[in-house]
Structures are given as structure tokens and as C-alpha cells.
Design an enzyme around this catalytic site. Structure first.
Site, mmCIF file in Angstrom:
data_model
loop_
_atom_site.group_PDB
_atom_site.id
_atom_site.type_symbol
_atom_site.label_atom_id
_atom_site.label_comp_id
_atom_site.label_asym_id
_atom_site.label_seq_id
_atom_site.Cartn_x
_atom_site.Cartn_y
_atom_site.Cartn_z
ATOM 1 C CG ASP A 237 -6.214 1.541 -7.591
ATOM 2 O OD1 ASP A 237 -5.599 0.771 -6.839
ATOM 3 O OD2 ASP A 237 -6.578 2.682 -7.259
ATOM 4 C CD GLU B 42 -3.084 -0.436 0.086
ATOM 5 O OE1 GLU B 42 -3.148 -0.102 -1.118
ATOM 6 O OE2 GLU B 42 -3.639 -1.437 0.546
ATOM 7 C CG HIS B 43 -0.178 4.851 0.597
ATOM 8 N ND1 HIS B 43 -0.637 6.028 0.039
ATOM 9 C CD2 HIS B 43 -1.218 4.363 1.317
ATOM 10 C CE1 HIS B 43 -1.891 6.257 0.442
ATOM 11 N NE2 HIS B 43 -2.270 5.243 1.209
ATOM 12 C CB THR B 44 4.404 0.338 -2.670
ATOM 13 O OG1 THR B 44 3.245 -0.395 -3.064
ATOM 14 C CG2 THR B 44 4.766 -0.029 -1.243
ATOM 15 C CB SER C 9 -10.125 0.121 -7.661
ATOM 16 O OG SER C 9 -8.995 0.367 -6.906
ATOM 17 C CB ALA D 143 -15.899 0.978 -0.762
ATOM 18 N N GLY D 144 -12.581 2.195 -1.407
ATOM 19 C CA GLY D 144 -11.205 1.699 -1.502
ATOM 20 C C GLY D 144 -11.111 0.436 -2.343
ATOM 21 C CE1 TYR E 271 -2.872 7.575 -2.869
ATOM 22 C CE2 TYR E 271 -2.364 9.267 -4.502
ATOM 23 C CZ TYR E 271 -2.381 7.939 -4.115
ATOM 24 O OH TYR E 271 -1.907 6.964 -4.972
HETATM 25 N N1 LIG Z 1 -20.619 2.959 -11.969
HETATM 26 C C1 LIG Z 1 -20.263 4.219 -11.899
HETATM 27 N N2 LIG Z 1 -21.017 5.185 -12.457
HETATM 28 C C2 LIG Z 1 -20.664 6.475 -12.382
HETATM 29 N N3 LIG Z 1 -19.551 6.923 -11.768
HETATM 30 C C3 LIG Z 1 -18.765 6.028 -11.188
HETATM 31 C C4 LIG Z 1 -19.054 4.626 -11.223
HETATM 32 N N4 LIG Z 1 -18.075 3.988 -10.565
HETATM 33 C C5 LIG Z 1 -17.207 4.946 -10.124
HETATM 34 N N5 LIG Z 1 -17.609 6.163 -10.490
HETATM 35 C C6 LIG Z 1 -16.933 7.437 -10.220
HETATM 36 O O1 LIG Z 1 -15.775 7.156 -9.436
HETATM 37 C C7 LIG Z 1 -15.860 7.792 -8.141
HETATM 38 C C8 LIG Z 1 -15.244 6.913 -7.065
HETATM 39 O O2 LIG Z 1 -13.840 6.964 -7.197
HETATM 40 P P1 LIG Z 1 -12.884 7.055 -5.922
HETATM 41 O O3 LIG Z 1 -13.380 8.179 -5.045
HETATM 42 O O4 LIG Z 1 -11.481 7.082 -6.421
HETATM 43 O O5 LIG Z 1 -13.182 5.723 -5.130
HETATM 44 P P2 LIG Z 1 -12.912 4.208 -5.505
HETATM 45 O O6 LIG Z 1 -12.213 4.190 -6.839
HETATM 46 O O7 LIG Z 1 -12.051 3.685 -4.395
HETATM 47 O O8 LIG Z 1 -14.244 3.568 -5.520
HETATM 48 C C9 LIG Z 1 -17.360 8.014 -7.940
HETATM 49 O O9 LIG Z 1 -17.626 9.083 -7.050
HETATM 50 C C10 LIG Z 1 -17.816 8.350 -9.363
HETATM 51 O O10 LIG Z 1 -17.503 9.689 -9.691
HETATM 52 O O1 LIG Z 2 -7.780 4.302 -2.292
HETATM 53 P P1 LIG Z 2 -7.731 3.760 -3.660
HETATM 54 O O2 LIG Z 2 -8.339 4.699 -4.662
HETATM 55 O O3 LIG Z 2 -8.328 2.424 -3.776
HETATM 56 O O4 LIG Z 2 -6.158 3.590 -4.028
HETATM 57 C C1 LIG Z 2 -5.261 4.674 -3.947
HETATM 58 O O5 LIG Z 2 -4.313 4.466 -2.943
HETATM 59 C C2 LIG Z 2 -3.462 3.343 -3.184
HETATM 60 C C3 LIG Z 2 -2.577 3.163 -1.980
HETATM 61 O O6 LIG Z 2 -1.837 2.003 -2.093
HETATM 62 C C4 LIG Z 2 -2.654 3.514 -4.472
HETATM 63 O O7 LIG Z 2 -1.692 4.522 -4.347
HETATM 64 C C5 LIG Z 2 -3.610 3.780 -5.634
HETATM 65 O O8 LIG Z 2 -2.893 4.104 -6.807
HETATM 66 C C6 LIG Z 2 -4.595 4.906 -5.295
HETATM 67 O O9 LIG Z 2 -5.575 5.007 -6.299
#
Ligand SMILES: Nc1ncnc2c1ncn2[C@@H]1O[C@H](COP(=O)(O)OP(=O)(O)O)[C@@H](O)[C@H]1O
Ligand SMILES: O=P(O)(O)O[C@H]1O[C@H](CO)[C@H](O)[C@H](O)[C@H]1O
Length: 385
Positions: free
Chosen positions: A174, A31-33, A128, A125-126, A226
Site C-alpha cells: 500500500d 493479494e496477500h503476497t 489504503s 474500504a480496502g 490477517y
Molecule cells: N483522513 C484521515 N484522517 C484521520 N484518520 C485517518 C484518515 N485516513 C485514514 N485514517 C486512519 O486510518 C484508519 C483506516 O485504516 P485501515 O483500517 O487500515 O483501512 P484502509 O487503510 O483500508 O482505509 C482510520 O480508521 C483512521 O484511523
Molecule cells: O486491506 P488493506 O489495508 O488495503 O491491505 C492489506 O492487505 C493486503 C493484502 O494483499 C496487503 O497485505 C497490505 O499490505 C495490507 O495493508
């Protein structure tokens, strides 16, 4: 008919040329690498984002998501500008639009497209969901336009969309996990060379489960913490005369730490270097089929993220402490932190008990009920229809 294809037809009045899917991911360790040119060991989730798509020839992109309560968002390709990504209710559309922008910026010709998106990857939710959306879009558009990108190239392009169009300074883990993972395997990633190895990771056969606890605390990578961690790492690498923290061997860590005056920088460096080492050791254990023995490495990773890197939060710490107390082999936060999900490696038969213990602990602490699922390492991006 595939539900995403059906929605495409209802919305646009004609059928898509195909449907593509890309999964969310859990990072087992590392993580964070990824923005330190280091190692990571993610695997793909069974949950995925589908994109139904058809080409247009008029330089127009229309995108619609069944998961967002608004209509289609329309872009003119010639006017896509990273200085002006869509805002407000349409801001989600920056992800698919960013992919088109990145393709055009790389001189890969896209003539326009209509897209419909639907997903069961939880957002924020982390896990991706954003990479799943980017990679599914990139795979759909490159397939439709006959653009021959390798999977690592596809992932790098999707990351470019997120960094330079959406404006989130993430690493490439990711997108690589979503584009390249294979069923039943974890993906060992060298984030400098984008070299990858598929490591057999069959928890079910070993009588194990990977529990994912979504704390429901929404993390937001776009906020400063971040980017701050990232620049601290780059500052420390420069102070040590290294291209990246990846270039600091584990055996030289103590000597390097003694050269850094700032205690915060020292902690950040210690996390990154020990975490790279934990990835190496976890891969060795997986290869030897010693899955349970990875538990202490997962737990050490969490302590390092909590204490040295300072990216955990009380809900993640509670999930981890409760899972460990209920008999997990090891557990840790996964993803960027500040919320999102934790991962616990447990015996298959302990699933209900650990789940109950975590739910009870959250209720007693007055936190919202966590969403708890079991995750099996699944396939990467693919064409469905
Ligand atoms: N199915 C989807 N439809 C529309 N937007 C989406 C969808 N999935 C992801 N997103 C976009 O990606 C964002 C989430 O990305 P992020 O905050 O990086 O969280 P994570 O990638 O960890 O879920 C959402 O707020 C939205 O803008
Ligand atoms: O929190 P995420 O969006 O799932 O993930 C985020 O943090 C992780 C930490 O390992 C990585 O740096 C990744 O590239 C970044 O998108």
C-alpha cells in the site's frame, strides 16, 4: 487557496509552509503476497489525502484531521513511544505520530511540526486510506526537514510506522503504491527487493472501466485474521525450508503441497503461489495491450481468495458474482478482505448497467447500499503547494 492550507491557517493562526498529497490505491492483482516477499500490481486512485504542514523547532507535533470530529492532538516528540500509541478518539493520530517516531528512530532529525489533514479516500474500504495518510505525512516531513529519502525508502518508513507504532502487521504494497505509482500506469512491485516497474494501463483508451464497489463492510486489519494468515504463510515457508513463499516456484507447487500435512496450510500456500503467477501473467497481458484478457485472471484470483485463503465475505462475493453475471471481463475483491472493496473490469458503456445490477443485488440481499465509483490509474504522492 488550497482548502487544506486554509484549514491549517484557521486552526493554527498562521500559514503552512506547503501542502503534500498521497493517493489511496486499488490492487489490480497480487493479494496477500506482499508479506510473502511476492509480487503485486496495484495502481493509485485519484482520491488522495492532503497534508498541510509547517515545521516547529520546539519538539512538539500537533496533528489535526478535518475528517475526524475532534480538535488537534499534541505530542512531545521525545515522549513518542510505540508501547503507548494514542487511544480512543485520538487513535487515528497514531498514523502521523508513527511516521515521526519512525523518522526519529532512523536517526532522521525532525524538530517538530504542525499538520492539518483532509482526504477523500474512503476509510476502512480496502483502498489504503491509512497508507495515504502515512505517505503524505512522511513526504511532507522529509521535504520540510530536507531529508533525502527515495520513494521506496519513504514507503518502507511509512510501513514501519504502521507495523511498529500503530501495531498493524501490513506488508509494504500500500505504501509503495501510494509513494511510487504514476498516472496511467499500474505498478509492478517486487516486495522483496522493492524493485518496481511502471506498466502502461490505459483503460479509457481501450474502452474499458475499472469499477470499484465499496461494500461498506468495514474491515479491520488489526484484528487477528490477517496476522493469522501471515503466520500460517511463515509457518508453511519454514516447513518447506524456504525463506518465504515467494521462493516456491509455481511449477513446484504440487510437490510442495504433498509435503505439507495440514490442509489449511496447503490452501494458504496454493493461494500465494498461484497469485504470484497470476501477477506475472497479468503484467504480460498488460504489456501486450491485451487488457480484456486479464479478466479471467482477476476472477481466478477472487476464487482463490474466497476458497483457499478464506478472506472474502458474502458482500464481496455478491459484488463479484453480480458484476460477472452483468458482463464484467473479470472481478475480484481487492485489499486485505473481510469487507472493503471489489474491483470489476468492464466495458465503458456497461458502467451504468453493472452499477445498477450490483446495487439491486445488494438491496435484494438486505445489505447496505454499496458505494460504486470508476477508478482511473492516477499519480503517486506529490507536493501540491
Ligand atoms: N483522513 C484521515 N484522517 C484521520 N484518520 C485517518 C484518515 N485516513 C485514514 N485514517 C486512519 O486510518 C484508519 C483506516 O485504516 P485501515 O483500517 O487500515 O483501512 P484502509 O487503510 O483500508 O482505509 C482510520 O480508521 C483512521 O484511523
Ligand atoms: O486491506 P488493506 O489495508 O488495503 O491491505 C492489506 O492487505 C493486503 C493484502 O494483499 C496487503 O497485505 C497490505 O499490505 C495490507 O495493508
Amino acid at each position: 487557496m488550497n482548502a487544506t492550507a486554509r484549514e491549517f491557517r484557521e486552526l493554527y493562526g498562521y500559514g503552512p509552509e506547503g501542502v503534500w498529497a498521497a493517493p489511496g490505491r486499488v490492487n489490480l492483482i497480487g493479494e496477500h503476497t506482499d508479506y510473502n516477499d511476492g509480487f503485486a500490481l496495484p495502481f493509485a486512485l485519484p482520491q488522495r489525502t492532503e497534508v498541510a504542514a509547517a515545521r516547529r523547532t520546539d519538539g512538539i507535533l500537533r496533528v489535526h484531521s478535518a475528517d475526524v470530529p475532534s480538535g488537534a492532538v499534541t505530542f512531545e516528540l521525545a515522549a513518542l513511544d510505540p508501547a503507548q500509541p494514542p487511544q480512543g478518539a485520538d487513535s487515528w493520530a497514531a498514523y502521523p505520530a508513527g511516521v515521526v517516531w519512525a523518522l526519529l528512530d532512523a536517526d532522521l532529525p525532525v524538530s517538530g511540526a504542525d499538520l492539518t489533514i483532509r482526504s477523500d479516500v474512503p476509510t476502512g474500504a480496502g483502498l489504503s486510506s491509512s497508507a495515504a495518510l502515512e505517505v503524505a505525512t512522511a513526504l511532507a516531513l522529509t521535504d520540510l526537514h530536507g531529508l533525502p529519502l527515495t520513494r521506496p525508502e519513504l514507503a518502507a518508513l511509512a510501513r514501519r510506522a504502521e507495523n511498529d507504532y500503530v501495531g498493524v502487521p501490513c506488508g509494504v504494497m500500500d505504501q509503495m503504491a501510494s509513494a511510487c505509482a504514476t498516472d496511467g500506469h499500474a505498478l509492478h512491485l517486487d516486495t522483496r527487493s522493492l524493485e518496481q516497474r511502471h506498466i502502461p494501463f490505459d483503460c479509457a483508451a481501450a474502452g474499458l472501466r475499472l469499477l470499484v464497489v465499496d461494500t461498506r463492510v468495514k474491515h479491520a486489519l488489526a484484528d487477528g485474521a490477517y496476522a493469522q494468515r501471515r503466520s500460517s504463510c511463515h509457518e508453511a515457508a519454514a516447513a518447506l525450508g524456504l525463506p518465504a513463499l515467494r521462493d516456491l516456484p509455481y511449477g513446484e507447487l504440487d510437490r510442495a503441497l504433498a509435503r505439507l500435512g495440514d490442509p489449511v496450510l496447503r490452501s494458504r500456500v496454493r493461494h500465494v503461489v498461484t497469485e504470484n503467477e497470476r501477477v506475472v501473467r497479468t503484467e504480460e497481458l498488460l504489456r501486450a495491450g491485451r487488457l480484456r484478457e486479464t479478466g479471467p485472471l482477476l476472477s481466478a484470483g477472487h476464487a482463490s481468495l474466497r476458497d483457499d485463503y478464506e478472506v472474502s465475505c458474502p458482500e464481496l462475493d455478491l459484488a463479484v458474482a453480480t458484476a460477472d453475471a452483468a458482463g464484467a471481463y473479470g472481478s475480484r475483491m481487492t485489499g486485505g478482505g473481510f469487507g472493503g472493496s471489489a474491483l470489476a473490469l468492464i466495458d465503458a458503456e456497461a458502467e451504468a448497467e453493472v452499477g445498477r445490477a450490483v446495487t439491486r443485488a445488494f438491496r435484494d440481499a438486505g445489505y447496505a447500499a454499496p458505494r460504486i465509483t470508476a477508478a482511473a490509474p492516477s499519480a503517486g504522492a506529490t507536493r501540491l503547494v
